[in-house]
Enzyme design. Structure first.
Site, mmCIF file in Angstrom:
data_model
loop_
_atom_site.group_PDB
_atom_site.id
_atom_site.type_symbol
_atom_site.label_atom_id
_atom_site.label_comp_id
_atom_site.label_asym_id
_atom_site.label_seq_id
_atom_site.Cartn_x
_atom_site.Cartn_y
_atom_site.Cartn_z
ATOM 1 N N ASP A 1 -5.448 -9.763 -7.650
ATOM 2 C CA ASP A 1 -5.704 -8.863 -8.780
ATOM 3 C C ASP A 1 -4.490 -8.260 -9.486
ATOM 4 O O ASP A 1 -4.203 -8.555 -10.653
ATOM 5 C CB ASP A 1 -6.674 -7.746 -8.355
ATOM 6 N N ARG B 1 0.629 3.682 -3.282
ATOM 7 C CA ARG B 1 -0.032 4.973 -3.051
ATOM 8 C C ARG B 1 0.982 6.095 -2.830
ATOM 9 O O ARG B 1 0.891 7.148 -3.459
ATOM 10 C CB ARG B 1 -0.974 4.886 -1.841
ATOM 11 N N GLU C 1 -12.257 0.369 -9.899
ATOM 12 C CA GLU C 1 -11.900 -0.557 -10.982
ATOM 13 C C GLU C 1 -12.789 -0.446 -12.219
ATOM 14 O O GLU C 1 -12.301 -0.496 -13.356
ATOM 15 C CB GLU C 1 -11.870 -2.004 -10.463
ATOM 16 N N GLU D 1 0.838 -1.210 0.000
ATOM 17 C CA GLU D 1 0.000 0.000 0.000
ATOM 18 C C GLU D 1 0.867 1.252 0.000
ATOM 19 O O GLU D 1 0.550 2.241 -0.669
ATOM 20 C CB GLU D 1 -0.939 0.018 1.223
HETATM 21 C C1 DMJ Z 1 -6.366 0.467 -4.776
HETATM 22 O O1 DMJ Z 1 -5.540 0.718 -3.697
HETATM 23 C C2 DMJ Z 1 -5.623 -0.184 -5.900
HETATM 24 O O2 DMJ Z 1 -6.323 -0.017 -7.084
HETATM 25 C C3 DMJ Z 1 -5.368 -1.653 -5.651
HETATM 26 O O3 DMJ Z 1 -4.774 -2.273 -6.739
HETATM 27 C C4 DMJ Z 1 -6.666 -2.354 -5.336
HETATM 28 N N1 DMJ Z 1 -7.380 -1.724 -4.278
HETATM 29 C C5 DMJ Z 1 -7.550 -0.288 -4.306
HETATM 30 C C6 DMJ Z 1 -8.790 0.192 -5.007
HETATM 31 O O4 DMJ Z 1 -9.876 -0.594 -4.949
#
Ligand code: DMJ
Length: 590
Positions: A320, A191, A471, A187
């Site tokens: 994912d 981010r 998404e 994260e």
């Molecule tokens: C975000 O932090 C990123 O897109 C991550 O890959 C998946 N989760 C969140 C958004 O849903």
């Protein structure tokens, strides 16, 4: 942990430069994005109602003129996002169908400003923000700048120069990473490191952002100091120690360890230091060594052994962005690192063969999950997170070029089938919004596959919340850019309207999460995720961008938190430092 000046300033080709020039030249700054100007000429309202010569005398014309003028002025005020950040009543009924793309962009920008202004007023700098109670708190003792850093580049893209100045000022005066605190490796990378790197890129290489980014990257590096090179789930920023997950028997998430590569490789490119590159790509080599024969990987991996853990396989949470970054690593370095393309193609073949299914009665295509390995049944559960996939498939089929251009060169059966699946899944993700009472998607949906089903999907109460996730709109943006099919803009607008109607606070101070998308009125959940500003509103804004030279997909890659980086040339300093261990058919069974 010291930061030296970049030894190798990247030799970005003029293609990437044009993006920065657009963003920061006179034609690309706020005035370029000023919806006031755009609307005054762009609103198509009344174009079908010419003034005709009718009886009634001069006074009638004067009255008509005043009414007409006031109406136009009113509409102009309604749709001009730059005039003020005050809450404004907007009607999103039939008339909004008439709005130009520019006007829609203005309204999306207004939603961003309402969210940001509320945050700035009541929670500036705090990592977690609760817009309903207008309170917040930090994660790290002195804060991580979680929201400020994550949304900085959205402000740049929207041309919000004053907000950018204040955010930068906050970052430079308050933000320190020298804190005795364990952060989540993934994260923080996607981010914070991603946010700083793209701010550096979009600010025409403002070194203040790079300096912060490199400081952070250096503090994150110890996460990779496991026996296998697969990073620990967390890392202490001050003591420089990686920390194994306290749950999941110490395993890290597969998506988390394999979605750091774009960021660390870009740091290498910017600094000329190979270390970041090597640490990040080593993870991919370890993953490849233990990859099962069908190339679908379990969602946990042990950082000490480098072996997959458990038998749960999915493209939703914890799985994912592993699949997303297989493709994007290939794209980032200009299609040179074929190993990632092969891994991506193998994985997509396996997804199609094993996990793609159709619902009943309407035949929506969805991606299910393996709860207990590939020999077990496919669970018909799909997280909203999986909705990154339609966009990713389209990106993979075309390398980010418009479809008609991609089809001109050799257009293979695989490309065609990826594009077809992208379109089908895109429709399903849109349906996840349409089926709910609010028109906003839940966190998770279950699809019906049995004959005689009357509805295609069920939403369990406990999965019916909405966290303002990006998404679907991310994929809509990519699908729009690639196909230019207006349906994707229409769907994106409907989704925005639903957020506007149900997630917006009545006092106009922001937007928030929902407890259930199937409740009218929905109970508000008091939390605004940073990705609402960093991703959801950014992608919506870009969906209605008329100028395709703004962040063109053939020239930039968006990291998994929607932070754009330029594609770059690996030469002369970097190369793929590993080869795949064995071809797929000779790999072990899971
Ligand atoms: C975000 O932090 C990123 O897109 C991550 O890959 C998946 N989760 C969140 C958004 O849903």
């Amino acid at each position: 942990m010291s930061f030296g000046l970049p030894q190798n300033v990247p030799d970005f080709a003029s293609t990437a430069r044009s993006v920065e020039d657009y963003m920061w030249s006179g034609s690309g700054n706020t005035s370029r994005h000023n919806s006031r100007r755009g609307n005054s000429s762009g609103l198509p309202l009344y174009k079908d109602k010419p003034i005709t010569n009718q009886p009634g005398g001069r006074s009638k014309w004067i009255v008509f003129g005043i009414v007409f003028g006031l109406t136009l002025f009113g509409l102009y005020k309604y749709t001009s996002a730059d005039e003020s950040s005050e809450p404004r009543k907007l009607w999103f009924g039939g008339s909004s169908k008439q709005l130009s793309a520019k006007a829609r962009q203005g309204l999306i920008k207004e939603a961003f400003l309402e969210s940001w202004n509320g945050y700035e007023k009541y929670g500036m700098g705090l990592d977690i923000y609760a817009p309903v109670s207008k309170t917040g708190r930090n994660m790290a003792p002195e804060g991580m700048g979680w929201i400020v850093v994550d949304c900085l580049d959205t402000m740049m893209i929207m041309g919000l120069d004053e907000e950018v100045k204040r955010a930068k000022n906050w970052i430079m005066s308050n933000l320190t990473y020298d804190q005795d605190y364990e952060v989540n490796t993934f994260e923080t990378t996607i981010r914070m490191l991603g946010g700083l790197l793209s701010a550096h890129y979009l600010s025409n290489y403002d070194d203040a952002y790079l300096e912060k980014a490199v400081d952070l990257a250096n503090r994150l590096l110890p996460a990779f100091d496991s026996s296998s090179g697969v990073p620990y789930a967390s890392v202490n920023l001050k003591t420089a120690t990686g920390v194994q997950s306290h749950d999941d028997m110490g395993a890290s998430s597969t998506a988390e360890v394999a979605s750091l590569q774009l960021e660390f490789k870009y740091v290498s490119k910017l600094t000329g230091e190979a270390l970041y590159w090597e640490k990040a790509e080593k993870v991919m080599e370890v993953i490849d060594r233990d990859m099962p024969d069908n190339t679908l990987v379990p969602i946990f991996i042990n950082p000490e052994t480098g072996k997959f853990q458990g038998r749960n396989i999915r493209l939703g949470s914890r799985g994912d962005s592993y699949y997303e970054y297989l493709l994007k690593q290939f794209l980032q370095t200009g299609n040179r690192e074929l190993v990632y393309r092969q891994m991506y193609d193998d994985a997509m073949t396996a997804v199609k063969k094993n996990l793609v299914q159709k619902s009943k009665p309407n035949g929506f295509t969805f991606v299910g999950e393996f709860d207990s390995g590939p020999e077990g049944p496919v669970s018909p559960k799909m997280d909203h997170l999986v909705c990154f996939l339609p966009g990713n498939l389209a990106l993979g089929a075309t390398d980010g070029y418009p479809l008609h251009i991609a089809q001109r060169s050799s257009w293979t059966v695989t490309q065609a089938s990826d594009m077809k699946l992208a379109k089908e899944l895109m429709k399903t993700c849109y349906e996840m919004y349409k089926v709910t009472k609010t028109g906003i998607a839940p966190e998770i949906a279950y699809f019906n596959t049995a004959d005689g089903s009357t509805e295609d999907m069920n939403i369990k109460w406990q999965d019916s919340h909405n966290l303002q996730r990006p998404e679907t709109v991310e994929s809509l943006f990519v699908m729009w850019r690639i196909t230019k099919d207006p349906i994707y803009r229409q769907w994106g607008w409907e989704i925005f309207e639903a957020f506007r109607k149900y997630s917006r606070l009545e006092d106009g101070t922001g937007y928030t999460s929902l407890e259930s998308v199937n409740e009218i009125p929905p109970r508000l959940r008091d939390n605004m995720e940073s990705f609402w500003l960093a991703e959801t509103l950014k992608y919506l804004y870009l969906l209605f961008e008329e100028d395709d030279s703004v962040l063109p997909l053939e020239k930039v890659v968006f990291n998994t938190e929607a932070h754009p980086f330029p594609k770059f040339n690996m030469d002369p300093l970097f190369k793929t430092g590993w080869k795949r261990s064995k071809p797929a058919p000779t790999r072990k069974k899971l």
